[in-house]
Design an enzyme around this catalytic site. Structure first.
Site, PDB file in Angstrom:
ATOM      1  N   GLU A  84     -21.074  18.011   4.937  1.00  0.00           N
ATOM      2  CA  GLU A  84     -20.017  17.726   3.957  1.00  0.00           C
ATOM      3  C   GLU A  84     -20.298  18.286   2.568  1.00  0.00           C
ATOM      4  OE1 GLU A  84     -17.923  13.751   5.837  1.00  0.00           O
ATOM      5  OE2 GLU A  84     -19.196  13.516   4.057  1.00  0.00           O
ATOM      6  N   GLU A 133     -16.385  14.608  12.831  1.00  0.00           N
ATOM      7  CA  GLU A 133     -16.341  13.203  12.446  1.00  0.00           C
ATOM      8  C   GLU A 133     -14.882  12.785  12.307  1.00  0.00           C
ATOM      9  OE1 GLU A 133     -18.567  11.823   9.040  1.00  0.00           O
ATOM     10  OE2 GLU A 133     -20.202  13.244   9.408  1.00  0.00           O
TER      11      GLU A 133
END
Length: 753
Positions: free
Chosen positions: A381, A462
């Protein structure tokens, strides 16, 4: 490989560190490895407790076998910044908490006792990934994996790299690169021999050739009759490399498989067959003991992902995980996405250099695992930083030409330097934001995310997680919404062939920093509790299995009249892979409930859903009328293959103790025991909060406190064997219920090599 002896017993442990300690043994606690420096409570602790220095000491007695040999100390993992001394001299250090390292002892050993001092610094050093920012997980200090004493000749095998260039061809080939360990830089003259064997030990190919200064590369062509490694049939072969020369010899055997794994614009293909990837993210942490769990606990986690949850892929979020776990993924046919350590933060130049080294360590450790299908070479991320990620990708492709790379991102229209656009898609939560008119949907479309005018390989890595944290004690409506969100993503992934698959956040709840989670130092993001007991959402995954493999029928209800807002049980959702479900009441009335293919048209097995407008309210009664018992019957065709009963008036009746197996290895292995408070028909009583006292005698010790509390109707604990085979007696006592005794056995296991 060099002769290797496990070096895990009789270590002395103490907090702090002083340089003078390295020259003489210090008093402290006697411990065995793997070891967690600070065992944390289940919740509401101070994570700074382990962010400091700790000292481990052990002695290596001189052996005549060391004379004229190279001797090493190999650490499979220590968190996080580790220095190793021998007899007061600093021999080396390692700044990566997730990969193995070796310390050369040759030339420093003396006849007599040799004092090894290991200093583990658990502080969050901003020059070491994943530190420098705030990370949503804990990095428990300690020597949390095994340690080995290795010895061998002056020239040994450092590593082997096995490649199968044409795995799906009828006549296969194997290419093996052998790397030498030659710390004295001696002249190399000798021979290298390669032998391939099948699982029965039969030789399927042999080759030999001369050794060079940098090792050797051997290739065997025209292998016929070899089977492919697949999800249902994970066939493994072995490659044995033997080197001989003047004054040296060594041998190493490594498992591998023939398989072709490719991400394409049309999805993921294993051996040419399109497979929709469905999986979950996994941390390697356990309650109380953090990362310090050995072989059998790691293997059981892999089995849970595949067998208990029905997934075909796991992501090692957010770092390389135990080789015990990966080796078991190889054996059982579970695919793996492995990635380098990190969480959102990118540090300075020294930090980036260390991250690039992490890529090398990860790949060189794990490049022979057929289960691994992608290298994650981007910090989870993180923002785009093209020069940095050009380096990580280039190194990955240099080290391994057979696997694709991915970079886990949460930003849309991110630079694509990797082979696969891997994306954390949390759109199924954005509809709740104020001033947003977006229609609820499970996933974004690929091209919307990438911003590219052409298709690229694409994987969701995710979803859900922090968008809808759900505790084991949450009310039934929230639990059902938790289930629904996972189902909606699974349905969206199955609907779009451009999406290779989806890996949900996450397998189980986990401890974290105060900045995250629910303030209790727990992220309640899992489809399982921290003890690996399934929440309702776990069955969203298991119910997608072929019923021939496992029958699933899990009503998403506690069957309590007043648990939900307003009351009742509607809509009644049943997670199942049966063709239909029949709800039968004591008066003989029944209702057939069919899979809801209108709402979930793309799932292999949609949930069966009964809505209040589909049933006469008098069947179950209105407020003020009696609440009945119920039985759910699952049918395949006309045959009833599964039943579940619920009592209208559950009474706490039994404390169930369920170990994962009846026996476990005596060599400091762990065994999980789940405790469940059950009613008179065998269902969990979800709101019981009684304490349970645990006493353990015999050949194992208890990990964690000896008094635990039931949460969501269950709790659990792990036992660790003490080194000798024998019985283990467990006694469990709780108010209101009869005591429960449990007898297990620890058994001899083979040498771990």
């Amino acid at each position: 490989m060099p002769h290797s002896d496990l070096f895990c017993d009789n270590w002395t442990f103490r907090e702090g560190f002083e340089e003078a300690w390295t020259r003489q043994p210090q008093p402290g606690e006697t411990v065995a490895l793997p070891h967690n420096a600070v065992d944390l409570p289940f919740d509401y602790f101070d994570e700074a407790d382990y962010q400091r220095m700790f000292t481990y000491q052990a002695t290596i007695p001189w052996e005549d076998a060391f004379d004229g040999q190279e001797v090493w100390l190999r650490f499979d993992g220590a968190m996080a910044n580790t220095r190793v001394y021998l007899n007061g001299t600093l021999l080396g250090q390692h700044a990566d908490g997730y990969t193995p390292f070796r310390i050369r002892l040759s030339g420093h050993l003396v006849k007599g006792e040799n004092l090894v001092t290991v200093v583990v610094d658990g502080s969050e050093n901003p020059d070491i990934p994943p530190f420098g920012g705030q990370i949503d997980y804990l990095t428990y200090a300690g020597i949390y994996r095994e340690v080995w004493v290795e010895r061998g000749d002056a020239i040994t095998i450092l590593n082997t790299k096995i490649e199968t260039p044409d795995p799906v061809a009828e006549r296969k080939s194997v290419r093996v690169r052998t790397f030498l360990d030659n710390p004295q830089a001696l002249p190399v003259a000798g021979n290298c021999r390669l032998t391939l064997r099948d699982s029965a030990g039969a030789i399927i190919g042999e080759a030999s050739g001369p050794l060079g200064a940098d090792g050797a590369e051997l290739r065997i062509e025209g292998i016929e009759g070899a089977s492919l490694w697949s999800l249902d049939s994970p066939v493994l072969y072995t490659a044995t490399v033997t080197i001989t020369g003047e004054g040296f010899s060594d041998s190493r055997t490594t498992q591998f498989g023939f398989r072709e794994a490719r991400f394409t614009t049309e999805g993921f293909k294993l051996n040419g067959e399109v497979i929709k990837l469905v999986g979950l993210n996994r941390h390697q942490s356990f309650p109380y003991v953090g990362y310090a769990a050995g072989r059998e606990a790691q293997q059981r986690d892999a089995e849970m992902v595949k067998d208990d949850l029905g997934c075909n892929i796991v992501r090692t979020s957010h770092y390389p995980q135990s080789t015990w776990f990966l080796e078991h993924c190889d054996r059982i046919g579970l695919l793996v996405l492995e990635e380098i350590p990190g969480w959102q933060h990118i540090g300075g130049e020294a930090w980036k250099d260390e991250a690039v080294r992490n890529v090398r360590r990860m790949i060189e450790r794990d490049w022979n695992h057929p289960s691994i299908i992608m290298w994650g070479v981007r910090i989870n991320e993180s923002v785009d930083e093209d020069p940095f990620y050009a380096r990580t990708n280039a190194l990955a492709h240099e080290l391994d030409t057979t696997r694709q790379t991915g970079g886990i991102r949460k930003h849309m229209h991110s630079s694509l330097l990797e082979d696969v656009y891997t994306f954390n898609d949390f759109v199924l939560g954005e509809f709740e934001r104020p001033n947003t008119n977006e229609v609820r949907r499970g996933l974004r479309e690929r091209d919307e995310v990438t911003g590219l005018s052409h298709g690229v390989p694409y994987l969701i890595t995710e979803y859900n997680g922090h968008m809808f944290p759900t505790k084991v004690i949450d009310n039934e409506l929230r639990q059902m919404e938790h289930v629904t969100r996972h189902l909606e993503v699974l349905d969206a992934a199955h609907a779009d062939p451009a999406i290779a698959g989806c890996i949900g956040w996450c397998m189980f709840d986990y401890n974290t920093h105060a900045d995250f989670g629910s303030g209790d130092r727990v992220c309640h993001h899992g489809v399982m509790s921290m003890f690996r007991e399934p929440k309702f959402a776990a069955h969203a995954y298991t119910s997608q299995l072929d019923p021939a493999r496992k029958l699933v029928m899990e009503p998403v209800t506690h069957w309590a009249r007043g648990e939900r807002n307003i009351g009742g049980v509607f809509p009644l959702m049943i997670l199942t892979n049966c063709d239909r479900v029949r709800m039968v009441l004591p008066n003989g009335q029944h209702v057939d409930i069919l899979p809801d293919r209108a709402r979930f048209p793309h799932l292999p097995h949609p949930p069966a859903i009964l809505r209040i407008d589909q049933i006469d309210e008098n069947i179950l009664g209105r407020w003020g009328m009696s609440w009945p018992d119920v039985e759910f019957q699952g049918f395949l065709g006309d045959e009833c293959v599964a039943t579940r009963r619920f009592s209208a008036k559950p009474v706490l009746s039994t404390l169930q103790a369920a170990p994962d197996a009846d026996s476990f290895g005596c060599d400091c292995q762990e065994m999980r025991v789940i405790l469940r408070a059950l009613d008179q028909v065998g269902n969990v009583t979800p709101f019981v909060d009684l304490p349970v006292n645990i006493s353990v005698t015999g050949a194992a010790t208890l990990l964690g406190p000896d008094q635990v509390s039931l949460k969501g109707g269950h709790t659990g604990f792990w036992l660790r064997s003490t080194g000798k085979p024998g019985p283990v007696e467990v006694m469990l006592k709780t108010p209101r219920l009869a005591p429960v005794s449990l007898t297990l056995e620890t058994t001899e296991t083979g040498e771990r090599a």
